[in-house]
Design an enzyme around this catalytic site. Structure first.
Site, short mmCIF file in Angstrom:
data_model
loop_
_atom_site.label_atom_id
_atom_site.label_comp_id
_atom_site.label_asym_id
_atom_site.label_seq_id
_atom_site.Cartn_x
_atom_site.Cartn_y
_atom_site.Cartn_z
N GLN A 1 70.06 -19.78 15.77
CA GLN A 1 70.62 -21.12 15.93
C GLN A 1 71.59 -21.16 17.10
OE1 GLN A 1 72.23 -23.76 12.60
NE2 GLN A 1 74.12 -22.85 13.37
N LEU B 1 79.32 -13.60 5.04
CA LEU B 1 79.81 -14.75 4.30
C LEU B 1 78.91 -15.96 4.56
CD1 LEU B 1 83.67 -14.39 4.72
CD2 LEU B 1 82.17 -13.46 2.94
N LEU C 1 82.84 -24.69 2.22
CA LEU C 1 83.54 -23.84 3.18
C LEU C 1 84.09 -22.57 2.55
CD1 LEU C 1 85.45 -26.61 5.17
CD2 LEU C 1 83.16 -25.68 5.57
N GLU D 1 77.89 -15.94 14.74
CA GLU D 1 76.69 -15.18 15.08
C GLU D 1 75.82 -14.87 13.86
OE1 GLU D 1 77.97 -11.74 17.34
OE2 GLU D 1 77.65 -12.84 19.21
N LYS D 2 76.25 -15.23 12.66
CA LYS D 2 75.37 -15.01 11.51
C LYS D 2 74.06 -15.76 11.70
CE LYS D 2 75.71 -16.99 7.43
NZ LYS D 2 74.30 -17.36 7.10
N HIS E 1 83.82 -19.76 7.64
CA HIS E 1 84.21 -20.98 8.35
C HIS E 1 85.68 -20.90 8.77
CE1 HIS E 1 80.89 -22.61 5.67
NE2 HIS E 1 80.47 -22.96 6.86
#
Length: 281
Positions: free
Chosen positions: A154, A185, A31, A149-150, A35
């Site tokens: 997915q 990140l 994490l 949204e990275k 996150h």
């Protein structure tokens, strides 16, 4: 915060949350502040928050990638405990996919959203992701689930199957969390050498320049220009750059094919594969 590793233990803990709006942040651990941004939002909007910490084998098409994926449960627990999380659910593979069940064999209709982008480049990845997310949804039974949204593709696929399968769960989209230098990140960032970490922000700086190319040159030329910008740093190697319809995820060949456009990419820094995306319009 309770740290729970079995479904039976979780069921007991979940009963104590029945009167609360339950938010859920599914993760594969290692994490970081990305996150944390999801968790803090969930805590601010929900009466109780569950975070899962599980490296899912069924969504890795590369065995080495699965084996080298960082696992740091103790660090993860210490990292999120001050944030107000109710439960950290960290099951084993055997707990998630018990012998005699078909949880890791299910095949999902993903609405064709897996035909593009990461789909053909990571065969089976999105079906494996659907296996673990539906399994977690069935265990956690959240009211809201938070996704960044990275992993744009997915996120779109999760929204699709949540609706298709009739889950009564609100999927909350959260913007990409970036470092001060612009790098998206990611847990994989921890695998970068110092030199690769120094080079990685060049990806974001390069793709941002695509916004000035919209409508000014053909789509194919814009993609070629962005690839050249990224690869100008010899420590980076572009796998792909695509400009897609944000709703269907289908790559476009003309700027006028879709009202909403997004650039997506995957780039290698050594053996570490980094993904990123930006909204173009």
């Amino acid at each position: 915060m309770k740290v729970i590793s079995t479904v039976a233990e979780f069921d007991a803990a979940r009963k104590l949350l029945e009167d609360k709006t339950v938010g859920f942040v599914p993760t594969m651990g290692a994490l970081h502040e990305g996150h944390a941004s999801l968790i803090r939002r969930a805590v601010s909007e929900c009466g109780a928050v569950v975070v899962s910490d599980f490296v899912n084998p069924t969504q890795f098409n590369n065995k080495t990638d699965f084996e080298t994926y960082p696992r740091r449960l103790e660090d993860d627990a210490a990292f999120i405990e001050p944030m107000g999380v109710s439960v950290l659910f960290a099951p084993t593979v055997e707990e998630m996919y018990p012998e005699g069940t078909d949880y890791n064999k299910k095949v999902f209709d993903l609405g064709g959203l897996d035909r593009y982008g990461e789909g053909p480049r990571r065969p089976g990845h999105f079906n494996g992701m659907a296996q673990v997310v539906t399994r977690l949804f069935d265990i956690v039974r959240p009211d809201r689930a938070y996704f960044g949204e990275k992993d744009f593709q997915q996120l779109a696929i999760v929204e699709y199957f949540v609706k298709a399968l009739g889950y009564n769960i609100e999927i909350v989209r959260c913007p990409i969390a970036r470092g001060a230098d612009g790098l998206a990140l990611s847990s994989r960032n921890k695998l970068l050498t110092p030199g690769q970490r120094e080079a990685a922000p060049h990806i974001y700086r390069s793709i941002l320049k695509a916004r000035d190319m919209v409508g000014r040159m053909p789509v194919a030329e814009a993609i070629k220009a962005v690839v050249s910008l990224i690869d100008a740093d010899s420590r980076l190697r572009t796998e792909y750059v695509e400009i897609i319809n944000s709703l269907t995820l289908r790559p476009v060949t003309d700027w006028n094919e879709a009202e909403h456009l997004r650039l997506t990419c995957a780039v290698y820094a050594g053996q570490v594969r980094l993904i990123d995306n930006i909204e173009l319009r």
